[in-house]
Design a protein around this motif. Structure first.
Motif, PDB file in Angstrom:
ATOM      1  N   GLY A   1       0.669  -1.135   0.119  1.00  0.00           N
ATOM      2  CA  GLY A   1       0.029  -0.043  -0.055  1.00  0.00           C
ATOM      3  C   GLY A   1       0.929   1.244   0.049  1.00  0.00           C
ATOM      4  N   GLY A   2       2.247   0.920   0.292  1.00  0.00           N
ATOM      5  CA  GLY A   2       3.149   2.158   0.288  1.00  0.00           C
ATOM      6  C   GLY A   2       4.237   1.539  -0.004  1.00  0.00           C
ATOM      7  N   GLY A   3       5.521   2.338   0.033  1.00  0.00           N
ATOM      8  CA  GLY A   3       6.865   2.003  -0.534  1.00  0.00           C
ATOM      9  C   GLY A   3       6.932   2.300  -1.846  1.00  0.00           C
ATOM     10  N   ASP A   4       8.386   2.291  -2.135  1.00  0.00           N
ATOM     11  CA  ASP A   4       8.918   2.811  -3.569  1.00  0.00           C
ATOM     12  C   ASP A   4       9.352   1.550  -4.196  1.00  0.00           C
ATOM     13  N   ASP A   5       9.412   1.587  -5.406  1.00  0.00           N
ATOM     14  CA  ASP A   5       9.875   0.572  -6.255  1.00  0.00           C
ATOM     15  C   ASP A   5      11.185  -0.426  -5.619  1.00  0.00           C
ATOM     16  N   THR A   6      12.183   0.280  -4.929  1.00  0.00           N
ATOM     17  CA  THR A   6      13.340  -0.570  -4.499  1.00  0.00           C
ATOM     18  C   THR A   6      12.671  -1.333  -3.050  1.00  0.00           C
ATOM     19  N   VAL A   7      11.547  -0.748  -2.605  1.00  0.00           N
ATOM     20  CA  VAL A   7      10.990  -1.655  -1.518  1.00  0.00           C
ATOM     21  C   VAL A   7      10.440  -3.090  -2.097  1.00  0.00           C
ATOM     22  N   ILE A   8       9.620  -2.674  -3.058  1.00  0.00           N
ATOM     23  CA  ILE A   8       9.051  -4.057  -3.897  1.00  0.00           C
ATOM     24  C   ILE A   8       9.852  -4.814  -4.427  1.00  0.00           C
ATOM     25  N   ALA A   9      11.061  -4.373  -5.002  1.00  0.00           N
ATOM     26  CA  ALA A   9      12.188  -5.164  -5.647  1.00  0.00           C
ATOM     27  C   ALA A   9      12.555  -6.070  -4.779  1.00  0.00           C
ATOM     28  N   GLU A  10      13.122  -5.467  -3.409  1.00  0.00           N
ATOM     29  CA  GLU A  10      13.847  -6.114  -2.607  1.00  0.00           C
ATOM     30  C   GLU A  10      12.993  -7.267  -1.934  1.00  0.00           C
ATOM     31  N   ALA A  11      11.800  -6.793  -1.698  1.00  0.00           N
ATOM     32  CA  ALA A  11      10.891  -7.859  -1.064  1.00  0.00           C
ATOM     33  C   ALA A  11      10.634  -8.912  -1.936  1.00  0.00           C
ATOM     34  N   LEU A  12      10.476  -8.812  -3.238  1.00  0.00           N
ATOM     35  CA  LEU A  12      10.255  -9.920  -3.941  1.00  0.00           C
ATOM     36  C   LEU A  12      11.540 -10.732  -4.284  1.00  0.00           C
ATOM     37  N   ARG A  13      12.547 -10.290  -4.289  1.00  0.00           N
ATOM     38  CA  ARG A  13      14.019 -10.852  -4.408  1.00  0.00           C
ATOM     39  C   ARG A  13      14.057 -11.739  -3.046  1.00  0.00           C
ATOM     40  N   HIS A  14      14.252 -11.345  -2.070  1.00  0.00           N
ATOM     41  CA  HIS A  14      14.465 -11.713  -0.719  1.00  0.00           C
ATOM     42  C   HIS A  14      13.494 -12.964  -0.143  1.00  0.00           C
ATOM     43  N   HIS A  15      12.305 -12.544  -0.431  1.00  0.00           N
ATOM     44  CA  HIS A  15      11.065 -13.263   0.168  1.00  0.00           C
ATOM     45  C   HIS A  15      10.447 -13.955  -0.785  1.00  0.00           C
ATOM     46  N   GLN A  16      10.187 -13.741  -1.927  1.00  0.00           N
ATOM     47  CA  GLN A  16       9.485 -14.716  -3.191  1.00  0.00           C
ATOM     48  C   GLN A  16       8.360 -15.066  -2.514  1.00  0.00           C
ATOM     49  N   PRO A  17       7.334 -14.211  -2.220  1.00  0.00           N
ATOM     50  CA  PRO A  17       5.776 -14.679  -1.923  1.00  0.00           C
ATOM     51  C   PRO A  17       5.304 -15.384  -3.012  1.00  0.00           C
ATOM     52  N   GLU A  18       4.096 -16.453  -2.879  1.00  0.00           N
ATOM     53  CA  GLU A  18       3.533 -16.709  -3.926  1.00  0.00           C
ATOM     54  C   GLU A  18       2.636 -15.569  -4.579  1.00  0.00           C
ATOM     55  N   ARG A  19       2.271 -14.763  -4.065  1.00  0.00           N
ATOM     56  CA  ARG A  19       1.203 -13.663  -4.314  1.00  0.00           C
ATOM     57  C   ARG A  19       1.828 -12.419  -3.865  1.00  0.00           C
ATOM     58  N   VAL A  20       1.619 -11.319  -4.943  1.00  0.00           N
ATOM     59  CA  VAL A  20       1.680  -9.853  -4.685  1.00  0.00           C
ATOM     60  C   VAL A  20       0.757  -8.913  -5.133  1.00  0.00           C
ATOM     61  N   VAL A  21       0.758  -7.904  -4.296  1.00  0.00           N
ATOM     62  CA  VAL A  21      -0.648  -6.983  -4.807  1.00  0.00           C
ATOM     63  C   VAL A  21      -0.019  -5.602  -4.621  1.00  0.00           C
ATOM     64  N   ALA A  22       0.057  -4.766  -5.509  1.00  0.00           N
ATOM     65  CA  ALA A  22       0.450  -3.419  -5.350  1.00  0.00           C
ATOM     66  C   ALA A  22      -0.867  -2.407  -5.627  1.00  0.00           C
ATOM     67  N   ALA A  23      -1.061  -1.489  -4.660  1.00  0.00           N
ATOM     68  CA  ALA A  23      -1.803  -0.532  -4.978  1.00  0.00           C
ATOM     69  C   ALA A  23      -1.131   0.886  -5.539  1.00  0.00           C
ATOM     70  N   LEU A  24      -1.628   1.363  -6.716  1.00  0.00           N
ATOM     71  CA  LEU A  24      -0.969   2.525  -7.082  1.00  0.00           C
ATOM     72  C   LEU A  24      -1.813   3.780  -7.334  1.00  0.00           C
ATOM     73  N   ALA A  25      -1.585   4.709  -6.800  1.00  0.00           N
ATOM     74  CA  ALA A  25      -2.379   5.965  -7.266  1.00  0.00           C
ATOM     75  C   ALA A  25      -1.815   6.693  -8.145  1.00  0.00           C
ATOM     76  N   SER A  26      -0.526   6.695  -8.345  1.00  0.00           N
ATOM     77  CA  SER A  26       0.081   7.467  -9.343  1.00  0.00           C
ATOM     78  C   SER A  26       0.248   6.530 -10.568  1.00  0.00           C
ATOM     79  N   VAL A  27      -0.285   7.359 -11.849  1.00  0.00           N
ATOM     80  CA  VAL A  27      -0.290   6.558 -13.001  1.00  0.00           C
ATOM     81  C   VAL A  27       1.307   6.269 -13.655  1.00  0.00           C
ATOM     82  N   ASP A  28       1.994   7.197 -13.220  1.00  0.00           N
ATOM     83  CA  ASP A  28       3.427   7.042 -13.949  1.00  0.00           C
ATOM     84  C   ASP A  28       3.998   5.682 -13.381  1.00  0.00           C
TER      85      ASP A  28
END
Length: 443
Positions: free
Chosen positions: A328-355
């Motif tokens: 629900g928050g966090g920049d792209d670096t947070v997302i990238a590191e979380a997926l690389r180190h923890h490898q969850p089965e599912r990921v969902v990101a809510a984005l208010a910014s189009v870019d």
């Protein structure tokens, strides 16, 4: 006729004694065969691998007695016999879970009962059992040799403030029910079979009699209105977005869900209401206190991790890994590191910014997930001064979700380390050879 006889260390009743005396074949673990009077002329079949023993039991021409631990209908051998077409007569004893709770003087009708004896006993079933135990104030875990030993559960249960007991060899001469505390007994070796009990001392006894043991299933409602949560300046995931996010996070008992940039904690709390073990990551101290209050108001357990991501995520390297992460928050670096180190089965990101849509989409895809998404543009009914109705637009939000290709295998045999699991022994079932040798002191 096959008769399954449960043993709990007490004297056999009339039915069990009569079935044993008339049996021409008796199968069971060696400790069980040594504990009863097997007829002199009966064939004795020591339990090793379950399938070969049951092959002999099913082929035997004459009355057979199968000896099992506790209640053989509770994660026990009856399921395997019925799968082979047998219709056994069953004489149960007291289950190990009932005995374990009796030894510490607590009711167990409000406990969740978990088995780490699943087909993925090399890791996955232990993960699921621990996650469910952490989400519930009272739990019993049937352990298994290997990665589902008591040591796989004790540290985390202690860390979250549970009173922890290990009940081993119940009903045997060397029975022991031990209270485990930090630095006292946590690292010892335990005899099998055993049961781990984790009890939140603040909720050791439910305030009223429960109508269904364990987790009560889906909550009465979900995607709750924002007014159901205390929040700061509308810093909350809107109900429409939350509804779709929950659908793709798939929270349920036995899963760990992380809510990163939790704000009010609404997503974590909704996941906890479905029975998941939810962890909310938030850097704002006031919001962390608000999450705790919201969780208490909804009667659920949410662990709050205060700090800046991704450092706060790294701090949980030795804690239960997430099955799903909501950003629900966090920049792209947070997302990238979380997926690389923890490898969850599912990921969902809510984005208010189009870019951010394209970069986050590509980031999730590059991490090995199949990615989909939608933009949610909700308009809610609102009254007009003249009594008419209008639609009031809510700010649009893009929701991206990713599913790992091997997600959903779960109990089908995928272990936590990605290897194929194998069957393990449950209460009342046959001992596998390595377990049998361990119990009899031959290893």
């Amino acid at each position: 006729m096959i008769t399954v006889i449960g043993l709990d260390g007490g004297r056999l009743g009339e039915q069990a004694t009569a079935a044993l005396q008339t049996a021409t074949c008796v199968a069971g673990a060696r400790r069980h065969l040594d504990a009863v009077d097997v007829p002199e002329n009966a064939r004795r079949i020591p339990m090793g691998g379950l399938d070969p023993v049951l092959d002999q039991v099913m082929a035997w021409d004459g009355p057979v007695a199968v000896l099992a631990s506790g209640d053989p209908g509770f994660f026990g051998v009856i399921r395997a016999l019925r799968a082979r077409g047998a219709r056994p007569r069953v004489v149960p004893a007291v289950s190990s879970v009932a005995t374990a709770f009796a030894r510490i003087g607590l009711p167990w009708d409000d406990a969740v009962i978990l088995s780490a004896h699943g087909r993925a006993a090399s890791g996955r079933s232990a993960h699921r059992a621990l996650a469910a135990a952490l989400a519930h104030p009272k739990a019993a875990i049937l352990t298994a040799p290997g990665s589902a030993e008591p040591g796989a559960f004790i540290p985390e249960l202690l860390r979250t403030g549970r009173e922890v007991y290990v009940a081993q060899r119940l009903g045997a001469d060397d029975e022991e029910v031990a209270r485990v505390e930090h630095g006292v007994g946590a690292g010892r070796t335990w005899a099998h079979p055993n049961v781990v009990l984790g009890v939140d001392p603040r909720h050791a006894v439910a305030p009223s009699m429960t109508w269904m043991p364990g987790h009560h299933g889906a909550p009465d409602g979900w995607a709750l209105p924002e007014g159901e949560f205390s929040h700061r300046e509308s810093m909350i995931t809107k109900a429409e977005v939350r509804a779709l996010a929950l659908a793709h996070l798939a929270p349920r008992p036995g899963t760990v869900v992380w809510d990163v940039g939790a704000g009010s904690g609404s997503v974590a709390i909704e996941c906890a209401r479905f029975g998941a073990y939810a962890v909310a990551f938030e850097k704002n101290t006031d919001d962390c206190a608000r999450i705790r209050r919201n969780a208490r108001a909804h009667g659920v357990r949410v662990e709050v991790s205060e700090g800046h991501a991704p450092a706060s995520l790294r701090d949980r390297a030795d804690r239960p890994a997430p099955d799903a992460i909501f950003f629900g928050g966090g920049d792209d670096t947070v997302i990238a590191e979380a997926l690389r180190h923890h490898q969850p089965e599912r990921v969902v990101a809510a984005l208010a910014s189009v870019d951010r849509v394209r970069p986050v989409h590509d980031l999730i895809a590059a991490s090995g997930y199949g990615v989909s998404g939608t933009q949610i543009q909700a308009s809610r009914l609102a009254p007009l001064p003249n009594g008419s109705l209008r639609f009031a637009a809510v700010n649009p939000v893009t929701l991206l979700w990713g599913l790992r290709p091997d997600a959903g295998e779960g109990e089908s045999g995928r272990a936590a380390d990605g290897t194929a699991g194998r069957p393990a022994r449950a209460e009342g079932t046959a001992d596998h050879p390595e377990q049998q040798r361990e119990r009899e002191g031959t290893t």
